[in-house]
Design an enzyme around this catalytic site. Structure first.
Site, PDB file in Angstrom:
ATOM      1  N   TYR A   1      30.982  44.250   2.593  1.00 25.79           N
ATOM      2  CA  TYR A   1      32.001  44.896   2.952  1.00 25.79           C
ATOM      3  C   TYR A   1      33.392  43.997   2.959  1.00 25.79           C
ATOM      4  O   TYR A   1      34.218  44.333   1.897  1.00 25.79           O
ATOM      5  CB  TYR A   1      31.995  45.663   4.443  1.00 25.79           C
ATOM      6  CG  TYR A   1      33.419  46.365   4.622  1.00 25.79           C
ATOM      7  CD1 TYR A   1      33.701  47.396   4.239  1.00 25.79           C
ATOM      8  CD2 TYR A   1      34.262  45.624   5.400  1.00 25.79           C
ATOM      9  CE1 TYR A   1      34.978  48.161   4.304  1.00 25.79           C
ATOM     10  CE2 TYR A   1      35.634  46.026   5.780  1.00 25.79           C
ATOM     11  CZ  TYR A   1      35.784  47.539   4.985  1.00 25.79           C
ATOM     12  OH  TYR A   1      37.098  48.108   5.127  1.00 25.79           O
TER      13      TYR A   1
ATOM     14  N   ASP B   1      34.012  51.943   4.788  1.00 23.33           N
ATOM     15  CA  ASP B   1      34.205  51.763   5.846  1.00 23.33           C
ATOM     16  C   ASP B   1      33.695  53.219   6.698  1.00 23.33           C
ATOM     17  O   ASP B   1      33.290  54.060   5.991  1.00 23.33           O
ATOM     18  CB  ASP B   1      35.505  51.171   6.537  1.00 23.33           C
ATOM     19  CG  ASP B   1      36.568  52.299   6.307  1.00 23.33           C
ATOM     20  OD1 ASP B   1      36.437  53.288   5.780  1.00 23.33           O
ATOM     21  OD2 ASP B   1      37.698  51.923   6.638  1.00 23.33           O
TER      22      ASP B   1
ATOM     23  N   CYS C   1      45.201  67.857   3.663  1.00 18.95           N
ATOM     24  CA  CYS C   1      44.282  66.871   2.857  1.00 18.95           C
ATOM     25  C   CYS C   1      44.525  67.113   1.267  1.00 18.95           C
ATOM     26  O   CYS C   1      44.436  68.613   0.835  1.00 18.95           O
ATOM     27  CB  CYS C   1      42.957  67.173   3.561  1.00 18.95           C
ATOM     28  SG  CYS C   1      41.697  66.140   2.385  1.00 18.95           S
TER      29      CYS C   1
ATOM     30  N   CYS D   1      42.995  69.385   7.805  1.00 17.81           N
ATOM     31  CA  CYS D   1      42.460  70.010   6.616  1.00 17.81           C
ATOM     32  C   CYS D   1      43.591  70.505   5.727  1.00 17.81           C
ATOM     33  O   CYS D   1      43.467  70.311   4.495  1.00 17.81           O
ATOM     34  CB  CYS D   1      41.245  70.802   6.811  1.00 17.81           C
ATOM     35  SG  CYS D   1      39.897  70.258   7.563  1.00 17.81           S
TER      36      CYS D   1
ATOM     37  N   GLN E   1      35.521  47.256  13.605  1.00 15.56           N
ATOM     38  CA  GLN E   1      35.130  47.601  14.893  1.00 15.56           C
ATOM     39  C   GLN E   1      36.470  47.656  15.858  1.00 15.56           C
ATOM     40  O   GLN E   1      36.591  47.478  16.911  1.00 15.56           O
ATOM     41  CB  GLN E   1      34.069  46.868  15.637  1.00 15.56           C
ATOM     42  CG  GLN E   1      32.951  47.006  14.779  1.00 15.56           C
ATOM     43  CD  GLN E   1      31.782  46.025  15.229  1.00 15.56           C
ATOM     44  OE1 GLN E   1      31.979  44.731  15.151  1.00 15.56           O
ATOM     45  NE2 GLN E   1      30.616  46.661  15.636  1.00 15.56           N
TER      46      GLN E   1
ATOM     47  N   GLU F   1      41.199  42.689   7.161  1.00 16.76           N
ATOM     48  CA  GLU F   1      39.875  43.490   7.151  1.00 16.76           C
ATOM     49  C   GLU F   1      39.074  42.874   8.435  1.00 16.76           C
ATOM     50  O   GLU F   1      38.213  43.654   8.699  1.00 16.76           O
ATOM     51  CB  GLU F   1      39.363  43.121   5.717  1.00 16.76           C
ATOM     52  CG  GLU F   1      40.133  44.131   4.722  1.00 16.76           C
ATOM     53  CD  GLU F   1      40.041  45.435   4.747  1.00 16.76           C
ATOM     54  OE1 GLU F   1      38.890  45.817   5.431  1.00 16.76           O
ATOM     55  OE2 GLU F   1      41.180  46.155   4.398  1.00 16.76           O
TER      56      GLU F   1
ATOM     57  N   TYR G   1      34.292  40.632  19.941  1.00 13.54           N
ATOM     58  CA  TYR G   1      33.130  40.245  18.760  1.00 13.54           C
ATOM     59  C   TYR G   1      33.616  39.021  18.230  1.00 13.54           C
ATOM     60  O   TYR G   1      34.132  38.912  17.075  1.00 13.54           O
ATOM     61  CB  TYR G   1      33.152  41.593  17.793  1.00 13.54           C
ATOM     62  CG  TYR G   1      32.559  42.515  18.205  1.00 13.54           C
ATOM     63  CD1 TYR G   1      31.166  42.888  18.228  1.00 13.54           C
ATOM     64  CD2 TYR G   1      33.508  43.695  18.575  1.00 13.54           C
ATOM     65  CE1 TYR G   1      30.823  44.219  18.612  1.00 13.54           C
ATOM     66  CE2 TYR G   1      32.868  45.061  18.884  1.00 13.54           C
ATOM     67  CZ  TYR G   1      31.595  45.220  19.068  1.00 13.54           C
ATOM     68  OH  TYR G   1      31.293  46.299  19.551  1.00 13.54           O
TER      69      TYR G   1
END
Length: 365
Positions: A120, A138, A202, A199, A42, A37, A82
């Site tokens: 989160y 997310d 889905c 779509c 990012q 996670e 990061y």
């Protein structure tokens, strides 16, 4: 209002058939879920998979992570960016070993008490590793909800965030938090795509208000555009006696604790060469000469777009030596080109290393 069963039943059925075989899904080990996670924040899934497998091979559990040196952790993280994420993992692992007897917590509040763990991550680990009912929201989940419920505000705004979290929790079937939360994220990653949504594949097709209104590509509502700041920076690979000078950045600030080649922002009417000579003198006290242009590497971080003017340079007597001063670093080393792979560098400097030493554009004496 969409009821729980009509939403969750087709979604969970789709996930059972379409879920990707990801390594942390094989046994839902809390440590592995936690690492995955944090890495996925990012960062795209296809990049994370290789990093995750190498990380688990090197740091298989929280005890191994807690006892590792920071340099080893940053080197394993290099390329994910990061770096605060990696440092926080290290800090949290030490906290778990020193204060919790080496056992990762199961309670949401206890996860929030760990260094660097926010709402989160705490929700994701509790839902996925421990099957507890928490809203895991997310960017992929935000996009699904923005389309299904036709949200007319950016998903990061408070009203939209609260709406999504409330409904994600309301629609979670009892005892199914693990699969439901992953199914939502998987749907956004594989089907409810930002620019080319699929779509017709889905499972929530019949429930989607944006599809009914034919405005799928208008949801989510875009957030305010970010204004990027261009900056020009000069940096130099200093060679002496076949070795390369590198220095370790301070423990705080941008790219804290990473290794680098000295350099800095080009000021006023300076040329990149003048900047590099000045920066070397200010940071190390070295007088460098014989500058040779290697490349201009472009990369971005946070709000900046950087043009990195890269040079090879030398000491006049071609002898590795201790810098007279060290104003912008906590440590220095002279290393061989092959040893550069053992140190963690910012992305721009790693690109320079790859181009200069792997690509054949070698610095010469």
């Amino acid at each position: 209002m969409i009821d729980q069963k009509s939403f969750s039943a087709p979604l969970l059925s789709w996930f059972a058939d379409q879920a990707r075989d990801l390594p942390w899904r094989r046994n839902y080990d809390p440590y592995q879920v936690w690492i995955s996670e944090v890495m996925l924040q990012q960062t795209q899934m296809d990049r994370v998979l290789g990093y995750f497998q190498r990380w688990i091979a090197r740091f298989p559990d929280v005890q191994a992570l807690a006892s590792a040196r920071e340099d080893a952790i940053l080197a394993s993280w290099e390329g994910l960016g990061y770096y605060t994420r990696a440092r926080n993992l290290h800090r949290a692992a030490r906290y778990v070993v020193e204060r919790l007897g080496g056992e990762l917590p199961q309670e949401h509040a206890s996860w929030l008490a760990l260094p660097g763990v926010g709402p989160y991550t705490a929700a994701a680990v509790c839902a996925i590793a421990f099957n507890q009912p928490h809203a895991v929201v997310d960017a992929n989940v935000g996009r699904v909800f923005a389309r299904v419920f036709d949200l007319d505000t950016p998903v990061k705004e408070r009203t939209a965030r609260d709406f999504i979290a409330e409904h994600a929790l309301r629609l979670t079937p009892p005892g199914q938090a693990r699969h439901f939360s992953q199914a939502l994220m998987e749907l956004g990653a594989l089907v409810c795509l930002p620019r080319r949504p699929r779509c017709s594949f889905c499972p929530l097709h019949d429930l989607c208000e944006a599809r009914r209104l034919d405005i799928v590509l208008e949801r989510p509502v875009p957030a305010k555009a970010v204004t990027y700041i261009p900056i020009d920076v000069a940096t130099g690979v200093l060679m002496a006696g076949g070795l390369i000078y590198i220095q370790k950045r301070p423990t705080t600030g941008v790219w804290a604790g990473l290794w680098e080649f000295p350099g800095g922002t080009i000021e006023g009417a300076e040329t990149p060469e003048q900047t590099l000579i000045r920066e070397y003198m200010e940071e190390t006290g070295f007088r460098i000469d014989n500058l040779r242009k290697l490349a201009v590497i472009r990369h971005g971080y946070t709000k900046y777009r950087v043009a990195l003017h890269c040079f090879c340079c030398h000491l006049p007597d071609n002898t590795p030596q201790t810098p007279p001063i060290l104003t912008a670093a906590q440590e220095f080393r002279w290393v061989s080109p092959k040893e550069l792979d053992h140190f963690a560098f910012p992305a721009g400097h790693r690109k320079l290393i790859d181009q200069t030493f792997a690509g054949g554009g070698f610095c010469t004496e």
